[in-house]
Design an enzyme around this catalytic site. Structure first.
Site, PDB file in Angstrom:
ATOM      1  N   ASP A 203      37.114  41.705  38.645  1.00 43.16           N
ATOM      2  CA  ASP A 203      35.848  41.119  38.405  1.00 43.16           C
ATOM      3  C   ASP A 203      34.695  41.644  39.241  1.00 43.16           C
ATOM      4  O   ASP A 203      33.610  41.301  38.814  1.00 43.16           O
ATOM      5  CB  ASP A 203      35.970  39.617  38.474  1.00 43.16           C
ATOM      6  CG  ASP A 203      36.253  39.091  39.773  1.00 43.16           C
ATOM      7  OD1 ASP A 203      35.806  39.697  40.804  1.00 43.16           O
ATOM      8  OD2 ASP A 203      37.002  37.991  40.226  1.00 43.16           O
ATOM      9  N   HIS A 206      35.476  38.898  43.788  1.00 44.01           N
ATOM     10  CA  HIS A 206      36.105  38.478  44.727  1.00 44.01           C
ATOM     11  C   HIS A 206      37.263  39.401  45.510  1.00 44.01           C
ATOM     12  O   HIS A 206      37.677  40.352  44.793  1.00 44.01           O
ATOM     13  CB  HIS A 206      37.044  37.259  44.142  1.00 44.01           C
ATOM     14  CG  HIS A 206      36.153  36.322  43.612  1.00 44.01           C
ATOM     15  ND1 HIS A 206      35.588  36.264  42.233  1.00 44.01           N
ATOM     16  CD2 HIS A 206      35.786  35.121  44.180  1.00 44.01           C
ATOM     17  CE1 HIS A 206      34.889  35.131  42.149  1.00 44.01           C
ATOM     18  NE2 HIS A 206      35.014  34.394  43.169  1.00 44.01           N
TER      19      HIS A 206
END
Length: 230
Positions: A203, A206
């Site tokens: 993503d 994170h």
């Protein structure tokens, strides 16, 4: 700067739609009443470090054991510090929602409180004064609950999507609050990790397990002095 800009486009989209994940922990009972009593006595003697934040604290996308609060627990244990770490991170948390749940979290005694909130506010363009006020309210609540609780504030930065003025003022909220409230400050929680594809999950937001090792170092560089003073 290039890494931060690349990080920004993914970060903005994802955190706008991130949802909370709740992790439940079940306690195990000892086989005998004597063993149970001994365990309860040991637990009651441990000081508590509570990490209060969003998905970055919760360790979204990884096992709880890979998130930085668990890594801090491992480090404390290896150094024979008698502390219990509690991960109170909630994915998607803003300063407003954090303010709404802070009293529930403080139903337990907390010796060190690490506040990691604000990134979702900045990425959503929430007025800066609202973010500042919510963080101050959380700090005040912790102090009112127990004036002896040590508070550590995690600094955060956001990409320049909202404009240079907003981005700069957002970054300044954290050192200013730390100075005004005499708090320990982690200058930037994601220092050395943000914007590096090798240290972030798919993503782009994170940290990976490797990235969280660096985040834990960032936290420990400040937290070490705090726990030594306890």
């Amino acid at each position: 700067m290039r890494n931060l800009i690349r990080y920004s486009s993914i970060l903005l989209m994802f955190l706008m739609f991130s949802c909370g994940e709740n992790t439940e922990k079940k306690s195990e009972k000892n086989n005998t009443e004597e063993a149970q009593t001994e365990t309860e006595t040991q637990d009651s003697e441990k000081d508590v470090i509570l990490f209060f934040g969003n998905s970055l604290t919760a360790g979204m996308g990884l096992e709880p054991s890979e998130a930085f609060p668990a890594l801090i627990q491992n480090r404390l244990d290896s150094l024979d510090y008698d502390y219990e770490v509690i991960n109170a991170g909630l994915s998607g948390e803003t300063t407003a929602s954090g303010k709404n749940r802070i009293n529930w979290v403080l139903n337990q005694d907390v010796d060190v409180f690490v506040l990691e909130l604000g990134a979702n506010d900045g990425l959503r363009g929430i007025p800066l004064e609202e973010t500042r006020k919510n963080l101050q309210d959380i700090i005040n609540t912790v102090k009112d609950k127990n004036p002896k609780t040590k508070i550590v504030l995690a600094g955060m930065q956001i990409p320049p999507n909202m404009g240079e003025e907003y981005t700069t003022e957002f970054r300044n909220i954290f050192p200013e609050l730390a100075e005004e409230n005499n708090l320990e400050l982690i200058p930037f929680l994601l220092e050395g990790v943000a914007g590096d594809p090798k240290l972030n999950q798919q993503d782009g937001i994170h940290p990976t397990a490797e990235g969280y090792e660096i985040v834990a170092d960032n936290v420990w560089s400040v937290l070490e002095d705090v726990v030594e003073k306890e």
